[in-house]
Design a protein around this motif. Structure first.
Motif, short mmCIF file in Angstrom:
data_model
loop_
_atom_site.label_atom_id
_atom_site.label_comp_id
_atom_site.label_asym_id
_atom_site.label_seq_id
_atom_site.Cartn_x
_atom_site.Cartn_y
_atom_site.Cartn_z
N VAL A 189 0.84 -1.20 0.00
CA VAL A 189 0.00 0.00 0.00
C VAL A 189 0.87 1.25 0.00
O VAL A 189 0.61 2.21 -0.74
N LEU A 190 1.92 1.25 0.82
CA LEU A 190 2.85 2.38 0.83
C LEU A 190 3.52 2.55 -0.53
O LEU A 190 3.68 3.67 -1.03
N GLY A 191 3.94 1.44 -1.14
CA GLY A 191 4.58 1.50 -2.44
C GLY A 191 3.66 2.07 -3.51
O GLY A 191 4.08 2.86 -4.35
N LEU A 192 2.39 1.68 -3.46
CA LEU A 192 1.42 2.23 -4.42
C LEU A 192 1.14 3.69 -4.13
O LEU A 192 1.04 4.50 -5.05
N GLY A 193 1.02 4.03 -2.87
CA GLY A 193 0.69 5.41 -2.50
C GLY A 193 1.79 6.41 -2.85
O GLY A 193 1.52 7.50 -3.32
N HIS A 194 3.02 6.02 -2.62
CA HIS A 194 4.14 6.93 -2.87
C HIS A 194 4.58 6.94 -4.32
O HIS A 194 5.15 7.92 -4.78
N SER B 64 -4.41 11.32 -6.83
CA SER B 64 -3.80 10.03 -7.10
C SER B 64 -3.24 9.96 -8.52
O SER B 64 -3.93 10.30 -9.49
N TYR B 65 -2.05 9.50 -8.64
CA TYR B 65 -1.44 9.30 -9.95
C TYR B 65 -1.93 8.01 -10.59
O TYR B 65 -1.77 7.81 -11.80
N LEU B 66 -2.56 7.15 -9.80
CA LEU B 66 -2.98 5.85 -10.31
C LEU B 66 -4.00 5.96 -11.43
O LEU B 66 -4.02 5.12 -12.34
N THR B 67 -4.85 6.96 -11.39
CA THR B 67 -5.88 7.11 -12.41
C THR B 67 -5.56 8.22 -13.41
O THR B 67 -6.27 8.37 -14.40
N ASN B 68 -4.52 8.99 -13.16
CA ASN B 68 -4.15 10.08 -14.06
C ASN B 68 -2.97 9.63 -14.93
O ASN B 68 -1.81 9.85 -14.59
N TYR B 69 -3.28 9.02 -16.05
CA TYR B 69 -2.26 8.43 -16.91
C TYR B 69 -1.32 9.47 -17.52
O TYR B 69 -0.20 9.14 -17.89
N ASP B 70 -1.77 10.71 -17.61
CA ASP B 70 -0.91 11.76 -18.16
C ASP B 70 0.31 12.00 -17.28
O ASP B 70 1.37 12.36 -17.79
N TRP B 71 0.17 11.80 -15.98
CA TRP B 71 1.30 12.01 -15.06
C TRP B 71 2.38 10.95 -15.23
O TRP B 71 3.52 11.16 -14.86
N TRP B 72 1.99 9.80 -15.73
CA TRP B 72 2.95 8.71 -15.84
C TRP B 72 4.13 9.08 -16.73
O TRP B 72 5.21 8.55 -16.58
N GLY B 73 3.90 10.00 -17.66
CA GLY B 73 4.97 10.46 -18.55
C GLY B 73 6.03 11.27 -17.83
O GLY B 73 7.11 11.53 -18.38
N ASP B 74 5.74 11.70 -16.58
CA ASP B 74 6.73 12.44 -15.79
C ASP B 74 7.96 11.58 -15.48
O ASP B 74 9.03 12.10 -15.21
N CYS B 75 7.78 10.27 -15.48
CA CYS B 75 8.89 9.35 -15.23
C CYS B 75 9.48 8.93 -16.58
O CYS B 75 8.84 8.18 -17.33
N THR B 76 10.66 9.42 -16.87
CA THR B 76 11.29 9.10 -18.15
C THR B 76 12.16 7.85 -18.09
O THR B 76 12.37 7.19 -19.10
N PRO C 112 13.31 4.51 -15.22
CA PRO C 112 13.27 3.41 -16.17
C PRO C 112 11.98 3.43 -16.98
O PRO C 112 10.95 3.93 -16.52
N LYS C 113 12.05 2.87 -18.16
CA LYS C 113 10.91 2.87 -19.07
C LYS C 113 9.75 2.10 -18.45
O LYS C 113 9.92 1.00 -17.94
N ASN C 114 8.57 2.72 -18.47
CA ASN C 114 7.32 2.13 -17.96
C ASN C 114 7.39 1.70 -16.50
O ASN C 114 6.74 0.75 -16.09
N VAL C 115 8.15 2.42 -15.70
CA VAL C 115 8.32 2.05 -14.29
C VAL C 115 7.02 2.21 -13.50
O VAL C 115 6.79 1.46 -12.55
N VAL C 116 6.18 3.15 -13.89
CA VAL C 116 4.93 3.34 -13.16
C VAL C 116 4.04 2.11 -13.30
O VAL C 116 3.56 1.56 -12.30
N GLN C 117 3.84 1.64 -14.53
CA GLN C 117 3.03 0.45 -14.75
C GLN C 117 3.67 -0.77 -14.10
O GLN C 117 2.97 -1.61 -13.53
N PHE C 118 4.98 -0.85 -14.17
CA PHE C 118 5.74 -1.95 -13.58
C PHE C 118 5.45 -2.04 -12.07
O PHE C 118 5.08 -3.09 -11.56
N ASN C 119 5.61 -0.91 -11.38
CA ASN C 119 5.38 -0.88 -9.93
C ASN C 119 3.92 -1.14 -9.58
O ASN C 119 3.63 -1.88 -8.64
N ILE C 120 3.01 -0.53 -10.31
CA ILE C 120 1.58 -0.70 -10.01
C ILE C 120 1.19 -2.17 -10.11
O ILE C 120 0.55 -2.72 -9.20
N ARG C 121 1.58 -2.82 -11.19
CA ARG C 121 1.20 -4.23 -11.38
C ARG C 121 1.76 -5.12 -10.27
O ARG C 121 1.05 -5.97 -9.72
N LEU C 122 3.02 -4.93 -9.94
CA LEU C 122 3.64 -5.80 -8.95
C LEU C 122 3.14 -5.52 -7.53
O LEU C 122 2.90 -6.45 -6.76
#
Length: 191
Positions: free
Chosen positions: A104-109, A130-142, A144-154
């Motif tokens: 939960v902490l990992g998802l929240g932060h 929440s960044y979880l539902t705002n996909y436009d923010w995910w581009g802020d992380c350049t 590692p590639k697709n790190v937001v989706q990577f962390n969310i899924r795991l």
């Protein structure tokens, strides 16, 4: 269903959940499927807490092993063994709750990543929404590639596994109580 058979079913369900937790935690050390981030120390802080490895993994494998032994005929399949299974199941509940809390902490932060300015930071940690539902923010992380989706899924996988672990260990605590009070089933064959 007798308490011994129920213990075996619970234990054999806990084994794969523990291995899923361990694997998810290990994979989280390699964002973008690259070892260089772990080597350079650019890992999300909550991954270092090892909730999946310690809490959902090791703290569940030990109770699962003991709980499976209480379901067998012999020294552990008795009232005292069932009483001890309650203690081990409580240890499993604690491990599952630790894994869940870290996830939960990992998802929240959010993940540690390199932003557009080339700085390593956790850009979503102190945001108001929440960044979880705002996909436009995910581009802020350049990187590692697709790190937001990577962390969310795991982290979501760890949360789901730990919820099941806590539920199964709680059921085993109730099962152990019944086994302690009423005894375990034994199918003794007539000569």
């Amino acid at each position: 269903m007798c308490t011994g058979k129920c213990s075996r079913c619970i234990a054999f369900t806990l084994y794969p959940l523990a291995f899923i937790s361990i694997i998810c935690n290990i994979v989280l050390f390699f964002p973008g499927w690259d070892a260089k981030y772990a080597k350079d120390g650019h890992i999300t802080e909550e991954v270092k807490y090892m909730g999946g490895l310690i809490g959902g993994g090791l703290m569940l494998l030990i109770p699962a092993l003991y709980i499976s032994l209480t379901g067998e005929q012999g020294c552990c399949g008795n009232r005292c063994g069932m009483l001890l299974s309650i203690v081990f199941a409580a240890m499993g509940v604690a491990g599952g709750l630790y894994s869940f809390s870290v996830a939960v902490l990992g998802l929240g932060h959010g993940p540690l990543c390199k932003d557009g300015n080339g700085e390593w930071k956790t850009p979503f940690k102190n945001s108001n929404s929440s960044y979880l539902t705002n996909y436009d923010w995910w581009g802020d992380c350049t990187e590692p590639k697709n790190v937001v989706q990577f962390n969310i899924r795991l982290f979501i996988t760890l949360m789901a596994a730990s919820c099941l672990q806590v539920l199964l260990c709680a059921i085993q605590m109730i099962n152990g109580l019944f086994g302690c009070l009423c005894g375990t089933c034994s199918n003794k064959e007539e000569p």
